[in-house]
Design a protein around this motif. Structure first.
Motif, short mmCIF file in Angstrom:
data_model
loop_
_atom_site.label_atom_id
_atom_site.label_comp_id
_atom_site.label_asym_id
_atom_site.label_seq_id
_atom_site.Cartn_x
_atom_site.Cartn_y
_atom_site.Cartn_z
N TYR A 142 0.86 -1.18 0.00
CA TYR A 142 0.00 0.00 0.00
C TYR A 142 0.89 1.23 0.00
CZ TYR A 142 -2.93 -3.64 2.08
OH TYR A 142 -3.57 -4.81 2.35
N PHE A 178 -4.72 7.50 1.56
CA PHE A 178 -4.45 6.31 0.78
C PHE A 178 -4.23 6.66 -0.69
CE2 PHE A 178 -4.68 2.16 -0.91
CZ PHE A 178 -5.58 2.18 -1.96
N TRP A 192 -3.04 0.49 -3.85
CA TRP A 192 -2.91 -0.83 -3.26
C TRP A 192 -2.55 -1.82 -4.37
CZ3 TRP A 192 -7.68 -4.32 -2.22
CH2 TRP A 192 -7.26 -5.57 -1.76
N LYS A 234 -3.77 -10.64 7.16
CA LYS A 234 -3.86 -9.68 6.06
C LYS A 234 -4.51 -8.38 6.48
CE LYS A 234 -8.24 -11.52 4.35
NZ LYS A 234 -8.94 -12.19 3.23
N GLU A 235 -5.19 -8.40 7.65
CA GLU A 235 -5.90 -7.19 8.06
C GLU A 235 -4.97 -6.09 8.54
OE1 GLU A 235 -8.03 -10.99 8.94
OE2 GLU A 235 -6.12 -10.12 9.57
N THR A 236 -3.74 -6.44 8.86
CA THR A 236 -2.83 -5.49 9.50
C THR A 236 -1.76 -5.02 8.52
OG1 THR A 236 -3.18 -6.60 11.62
CG2 THR A 236 -1.28 -5.13 11.44
N GLN A 237 -1.57 -3.72 8.46
CA GLN A 237 -0.55 -3.14 7.59
C GLN A 237 0.63 -2.66 8.43
OE1 GLN A 237 -2.31 -0.21 4.95
NE2 GLN A 237 -4.11 -1.49 4.64
N TYR A 238 1.81 -2.98 7.94
CA TYR A 238 3.06 -2.60 8.59
C TYR A 238 3.78 -1.60 7.71
CZ TYR A 238 1.94 -6.64 11.44
OH TYR A 238 1.30 -7.52 12.27
N PHE A 239 4.19 -0.51 8.32
CA PHE A 239 4.70 0.62 7.55
C PHE A 239 6.22 0.69 7.54
CE2 PHE A 239 1.08 3.25 6.36
CZ PHE A 239 0.05 2.63 7.06
#
Lengths: 114, 114
Positions: A33, A45, A48, A100-105
């Protein structure tokens, strides 16, 4: 386990030029993302990518584009740069399936357009 | 459309004092909820998340958050703040089905006084 990496850390361009930003996701993550954090506009946003395909884009003009490579790394391209494109661009990744629900930046690329 | 409100732009807390950062969301169903922290010039670090189940969730660095469905809130708390907690805190939501865009609040900047 290495986190999300982004390059370059800083990028200075002039108006009208093109910028290319790169992102490597966490190993095993298939979704990438892109978000823009501009002063006064918050985190928005952008794009994606999942399994090499663009799955969705935010409310940004077509000059913001990108791609995802077979190794799941990603590139964000910004064409015809405008002064208001100056921002911190953050890349995030998430795995397929469980988690998959969690995004890591990542740490971000700071783009300055002069 | 989903939205997130963080009503406090800045909060100053004395070191050792307790902290509560407010987050309210607008969404038709219970979304997935997240708190991220951003230190100056850095990317976003995930503090904690809520998907379902126990409404009090524990995160890293001694943070916890409580989901209150009746108030559409997901407030972040810490019993004793350390100087290193000074940063900007973002609440984020995403739908629990379908497309996975994160919608962020405008952030709360935490200042820690000695």
């Amino acid at each position: 386990e290495a986190g999300v990496t982004q390059s370059p850390t800083h990028l200075i361009k002039t108006r009208g030029q093109q910028a290319t930003l790169r992102c490597s996701p966490i190993s095993g993550h298939t979704s990438v993302y892109w978000y823009q954090q501009a002063l006064g506009l918050g985190l928005q946003f952008l794009l994606w990518y999942d399994e090499g395909e663009e799955r969705n884009r935010g409310n940004f003009p077509p000059r913001f584009s990108g791609r995802q490579f077979p190794n799941y790394s990603s590139e964000l391209n910004v064409n015809a740069l405008e002064l208001e494109d100056s921002a911190l661009y953050l890349c995030a990744s998430s795995p397929a399936g469980r988690g998959k629900e969690t995004q890591y930046f990542g740490p971000g690329t700071r783009l300055l357009v002069l | 459309a989903q939205s997130v409100t963080q009503p406090d732009i800045h909060i100053t807390v004395s070191e050792g004092a307790s902290l509560e950062l407010r987050c309210n969301y607008s969404y038709g169903a219970t979304p997935y909820l997240f708190w991220y922290v951003q230190s100056p010039g850095q990317g976003l670090q995930l503090l904690l998340k809520y998907f379902s189940g126990d409404t009090l969730v524990q995160g890293i660095k001694g943070f916890e958050a409580e989901f209150k469905r009746s108030q559409s809130s997901f407030n972040l708390r810490k019993p004793s703040v350390h100087w290193s907690d000074a940063a900007e805190y973002f609440c984020a939501v995403r739908k629990n089905t379908g497309f996975q865009k994160l919608v962020f609040g405008t952030g709360t900047r935490l200042l820690v006084s000695p």
